[in-house]
Scaffold this active site. Structure first.
Site, PDB file in Angstrom:
ATOM      1  CG  ASP A 238      25.621  16.180   7.584  1.00  0.00           C
ATOM      2  OD1 ASP A 238      25.668  15.186   8.323  1.00  0.00           O
ATOM      3  OD2 ASP A 238      25.097  16.158   6.453  1.00  0.00           O
ATOM      4  CG  ASP A 239      28.186  20.730   6.910  1.00  0.00           C
ATOM      5  OD1 ASP A 239      28.365  19.742   6.179  1.00  0.00           O
ATOM      6  OD2 ASP A 239      27.281  21.548   6.726  1.00  0.00           O
ATOM      7  CG  HIS A 288      29.633  15.601   5.120  1.00  0.00           C
ATOM      8  ND1 HIS A 288      28.666  15.127   4.270  1.00  0.00           N
ATOM      9  CD2 HIS A 288      29.343  16.919   5.295  1.00  0.00           C
ATOM     10  CE1 HIS A 288      27.840  16.118   3.962  1.00  0.00           C
ATOM     11  NE2 HIS A 288      28.231  17.220   4.556  1.00  0.00           N
ATOM     12  CG  HIS A 292      30.720  20.563   2.305  1.00  0.00           C
ATOM     13  ND1 HIS A 292      29.709  21.055   1.509  1.00  0.00           N
ATOM     14  CD2 HIS A 292      30.114  19.920   3.328  1.00  0.00           C
ATOM     15  CE1 HIS A 292      28.545  20.723   2.046  1.00  0.00           C
ATOM     16  NE2 HIS A 292      28.759  20.025   3.148  1.00  0.00           N
ATOM     17  CG  HIS A 378      23.980  21.176   9.632  1.00  0.00           C
ATOM     18  ND1 HIS A 378      22.630  21.101   9.389  1.00  0.00           N
ATOM     19  CD2 HIS A 378      24.593  20.800   8.485  1.00  0.00           C
ATOM     20  CE1 HIS A 378      22.442  20.706   8.137  1.00  0.00           C
ATOM     21  NE2 HIS A 378      23.615  20.515   7.564  1.00  0.00           N
TER      22      HIS A 378
HETATM   23 ZN    ZN Z   1      27.321  19.173   4.462  1.00  0.00          ZN
END
Ligand code: ZN
Length: 419
Positions: A238-239, A288, A292, A378
Site C-alpha cells: 500500500d501507499d 488506494h 489517502h 507497504h
Molecule cells: Zn494506506
C-alpha cells in the site's frame, strides 16, 4: 607511534567513501509520504521532493508548520472524536523551466463544523534557481489586469476590484501552472468567504506551451499458469510508489513471483517509470484513493472522486485500469461500498511493517499465512525489502503460489464451481 605515519590512510578512506556513494546510489524520494493512524489523529501527507534545495526547504517548512500545529489535536481531543490532517499536492513543469508545486492542506475534526482547507503555491524557475511571481511571467501587465478584472466580474459579480489589480499586489499573489492554464488565487475579499479563484490562458504569459505528443505505453499481458488445487497467497503493498518500489520489484523478479500494489493517484505522474516496470513484470495495480484521505469521513461524491481521479490518471498515463480498490486505513462502511462497483479488497494478515523495524519479525508475521490469505505490506520502507527476501523463499518452499488479487479471485471462483 606517531599518528602522522598513518595520515596517508585518510585520502584512501575518503576515496572509498566516494566510490561507495557513487555506486550505491538508491533512488531519491520524489514524493515524501507520511501516513499515521493514531488513537485521536489520522495523518496522510504527500508532498514532492525536488532536486532544488531552496524549493524543498520552503515546501518542507510549510508542511512542518501545519503538521506541528496539528499535533496539538492529539492532546486536546482526549475526550472523544478524531482529527484528520491531509496534505496533497499538484506538480507541473512548464516550458521545461517553471516548476509549479501546489500544496492542499485539509484538516477535519469533531471540533470543526466544516473542514479547514488551505492552498499554498510555489512557482520556481529551475534555471535561475529562484522563486518567481506572476508579474515575472506576464507579457503585458496591463493586459493581464484587464483579463483578471473581466474574469472576476464574470465569476464574482460587479464589485470594484481595483485594490486587487495593482502591480505590487499581484506580485504577492498565489498562482499555479498546469497543463492548459494559469490559476490565480486572490485572498478573501469583500464578503466573499472563500479565496477568489480564476483561470487565465497561457497566451497572456511568456511561457511556451508544447503540444505534448501522447506517448502510448504498450505492455503484454503475462501468461501465467496457476494450479488452482495448490495453495495460493497474495502479497499486497500500500501507499506507493516510492523510492523503494523498484527494489521490491527486483526482489519479486528474482523469485519469479508477482504481487498487487495499491497505489495513490497523486503519485502516479512522478513514478510513471516504476509503474510501467510493475505492469510489464505482470504485477497488478490496485486503487488506494487519490490522496489517502480517510474514506469513511467523506461523502459519496467525494469518495467517488477519490476513486475516479486515480482510475483516470492510471488509464490515461499507462493504459491500465485497476479492478480492485482498497480503502485507506481499511476504513469501510456503507457509503464506501455504495460509491464503487470495483472489487473492494482488505487483507487477512497485517505484517505491521510500518511499525516493526526488524525484517525478521516482519517476515515471521507473514509466515503465518494460510491458503487464500492476503498479506498487507507497504512499499515505503527499506526493511520491507529485506523481509520479502526472507519470507518469499520460505513460503515457496512450503508450496505456496504467489498470485495477484485478481488471480486470487479467479481461483476462488474456479474452486467454487468445482465444489
Ligand atoms: Zn494506506
Amino acid at each position: 607511534m606517531s599518528i602522522r605515519k598513518f595520515i596517508w590512510v585518510i585520502p584512501i578512506f575518503l576515496f572509498l567513501f566516494f566510490l561507495f556513494f557513487l555506486f550505491h546510489k538508491t533512488e531519491e524520494d520524489k514524493v515524501i509520504t507520511i501516513i499515521k493512524n493514531k488513537k485521536n489523529t489520522i495523518v496522510g501527507i504527500n508532498y514532492p521532493r525536488t532536486k532544488y534545495g531552496k524549493l524543498n526547504k520552503e515546501i518542507k517548512n510549510y508542511v512542518d508548520n501545519i503538521y506541528n500545529d496539528f499535533k496539538d489535536y492529539d492532546s486536546f481531543l482526549h475526550i472523544n472524536g478524531k482529527a484528520e490532517l491531509n496534505i496533497d499536492y499538484a506538480y507541473f513543469l512548464a516550458d521545461k523551466k517553471y516548476m509549479s508545486i501546489t500544496l492542499y492542506s485539509y484538516i477535519d475534526s469533531s471540533l470543526l463544523t466544516t473542514p479547514l482547507k488551505e492552498v499554498k503555491t510555489f512557482v520556481y524557475d529551475i534555471q535561475k534557481n529562484k522563486f518567481i511571481n506572476i508579474i515575472d511571467l506576464v507579457k503585458d501587465k496591463e493586459e493581464l489586469k484587464e483579463k483578471i478584472k473581466e474574469e472576476l466580474l464574470i465569476k464574482y459579480g460587479n464589485r470594484s476590484y481595483n485594490e486587487l489589480l495593482t502591480t505590487s499586489y499581484l506580485k504577492e499573489v498565489s498562482f499555479c501552472l498546469s497543463e492548459d492554464r494559469v490559476t490565480i488565487y486572490l485572498p478573501n475579499y469583500e464578503n466573499i468567504n472563500a479565496p477568489l479563484l480564476i483561470h487565465i490562458p497561457y497566451s497572456y504569459f511568456k511561457i511556451k506551451t508544447e503540444e505534448k505528443e501522447k506517448e502510448v505505453f504498450y505492455y503484454h499481458t503475462k501468461i501465467k499458469t496457476i494450479d488452482t488445487e495448490k495453495k495460493v497467497i497474495a502479497l499486497t503493498f500500500d501507499d506507493g510508489p516510492s523510492r523503494y518500489t523498484k527494489e521490491i520489484l527486483k526482489v519479486l523478479r528474482k523469485h519469479k513471483i508477482n504481487a498487487t500494489f495499491f497505489v495513490l493517484g497523486n503519485k502516479v505522474s512522478l513514478y510513471e517509470d516504476t509503474l510501467k516496470e510493475m505492469i510489464k513484470d505482470g504485477n497488478e495495480i490496485g486503487n488506494h484513493s487519490y490522496n489517502h484521505k480517510l474514506m469513511s469521513n467523506l461523502n459519496e461524491n467525494e469518495i467517488k472522486e477519490q476513486i475516479q481521479k486515480t482510475q483516470e490518471i492510471l488509464t490515461n498515463k499507462l493504459g491500465y485500469t485497476p479492478v480492485s480498490f482498497r480503502p485507506t486505513y481499511g476504513s469501510i462502511n456503507k457509503k464506501v461500498k455504495q460509491s464503487t462497483s470495483m472489487h473492494i479488497t482488505l487483507w487477512t494478515i497485517d505484517t505491521l511493517d510500518w511499525k516493526i523495524k526488524d525484517p525478521n519479525r516482519i517476515a515471521t508475521r507473514a509466515m503465518k499465512a494460510k491458503d487464500m490469505d492476503i498479506i498487507l505490506m507497504h512499499d515505503s520502507k527499506g526493511r520491507t525489502i529485506k523481509a520479502l527476501d526472507i519470507l518469499i523463499p520460505k513460503l515457496l518452499d512450503k508450496g505456496y503460489q504467489f498470485v495477484t488479487i485478481n488471480e486470487l479471485e479467479e481461483v476462488k471462483q474456479i474452486r467454487k464451481k468445482i465444489k
